[in-house]
Design an enzyme around this catalytic site. Sequence first.
Site, short mmCIF file in Angstrom:
data_model
loop_
_atom_site.label_atom_id
_atom_site.label_comp_id
_atom_site.label_asym_id
_atom_site.label_seq_id
_atom_site.Cartn_x
_atom_site.Cartn_y
_atom_site.Cartn_z
N GLY A 41 -17.31 19.16 -7.73
CA GLY A 41 -16.07 18.99 -6.12
C GLY A 41 -16.90 19.85 -5.30
O GLY A 41 -16.52 19.49 -3.80
N LYS A 66 -24.98 6.00 -17.96
CA LYS A 66 -24.16 7.45 -17.78
C LYS A 66 -23.76 8.00 -18.52
O LYS A 66 -23.48 9.19 -19.11
CB LYS A 66 -23.00 7.80 -16.67
N GLY A 105 -14.05 21.99 -9.29
CA GLY A 105 -15.05 22.32 -9.36
C GLY A 105 -16.77 22.38 -8.94
O GLY A 105 -16.89 22.61 -8.02
N GLY A 109 -9.26 18.63 -7.71
CA GLY A 109 -10.82 20.06 -8.84
C GLY A 109 -11.80 20.01 -8.20
O GLY A 109 -12.72 19.69 -8.15
N GLU A 125 -14.88 17.55 -22.17
CA GLU A 125 -14.24 16.44 -22.49
C GLU A 125 -14.79 15.36 -23.65
O GLU A 125 -15.10 14.43 -23.29
CB GLU A 125 -14.59 15.75 -21.08
N SER A 171 -22.26 20.04 -18.62
CA SER A 171 -20.89 20.62 -18.29
C SER A 171 -20.04 20.66 -19.66
O SER A 171 -19.34 21.78 -20.19
CB SER A 171 -20.48 19.47 -17.30
N ASN A 192 -16.29 12.47 -15.84
CA ASN A 192 -17.61 11.72 -16.69
C ASN A 192 -16.36 10.28 -17.47
O ASN A 192 -15.03 10.61 -17.18
CB ASN A 192 -17.64 12.89 -17.64
N ASN A 204 -24.81 16.16 -24.13
CA ASN A 204 -23.66 17.07 -24.01
C ASN A 204 -23.78 18.24 -25.24
O ASN A 204 -23.57 19.06 -25.56
CB ASN A 204 -22.35 16.83 -23.13
N LYS A 240 -11.05 17.55 -14.94
CA LYS A 240 -11.62 16.52 -16.33
C LYS A 240 -10.64 15.45 -16.42
O LYS A 240 -9.63 15.41 -16.06
CB LYS A 240 -11.25 18.39 -16.70
#
Length: 301
Positions: A12, A178, A9, A7, A260, A248, A102, A186, A76
């Site tokens: 990463g 978190k 993105g 992944g 997400e 994000s 997440n 978000n 994701k």
Amino acid sequence: MQVAVMGAGAVGCYFGGLLALAGHDVTLIGRPNHVAAIEANGLRLETKTGTQMIPLKAASDPSAITPPDLVLFCVKSADTEAAGRALQPRLKPDSVILSLQNGVDNASRLQAAIGHPVIASVVYVGTEMAGPGHVRHHGRGELLIGASAQSDVIAATLTSAKIPTTVAPDIDQALWSKLILNCAYNALSAVADLPYGALLAIDGTEQVVRNVIEECIAVARACGVSIPDDVLTKTLALPGAMPSQKSSTAQDLARGKPSEIDFLNGTVARLGAAHGVPAPTNLALTVMVKLVESRRGSGAS
């Protein structure tokens, strides 16, 4: 080490790039347009101190990779099980998998899907994909990882690659802390399409953020998770620390991708309902993001 980033993105690519700079053999597994750009020119890493091109491997299919010593699992949340099963045939018995995702349950979901130990992690970094094969870093870049037999060695390896990593004695507390941060900002950043610094300048936004945090704390405690006393203060400090960063979720909506949100505010609303703890602000923000997704045709997550 042989490192695979599942992944590739923004998160990463950033951590994979740093590991490659430190001399590790890194393969980024991502979308074809990113893979093509990285194969042609390397990964473009842009930071506040400059831009550099990092040569490393890239692939769109995990079946092509060398069995890894370390996997940074960054897909994701909705793709956790499917991506895990695609990666599973390339794993070694001693491959170490870090879930850099997440939400609070990805590591357990992934472990159940593939029958391989997974170490939960909490990521604190501001990044975005600025184009194919181009990652932009806005700030921070540290990790907390759960305790395991391999965690101390992995933490030392990551830290030596300029990824400050600490083994957390209570990873569930860290994951929820978190999650609270993500739930607070978000959805608001996504719906307004604003960076964190501009959000609290709007009248009433801080009270909404406080409501979200209070609901999250109540739900976490109902789930048996201890939340630090300073979580409210630390969460309210985020816009000042990262004023130019969009969430994000905002980045997903801007690109027409499913968000997400079901694994962020949606998780709090769902767990709150299951435990009899009201979470109306989290539910409202979940619905707001889904309405924006529906209007933009990105598809509800």
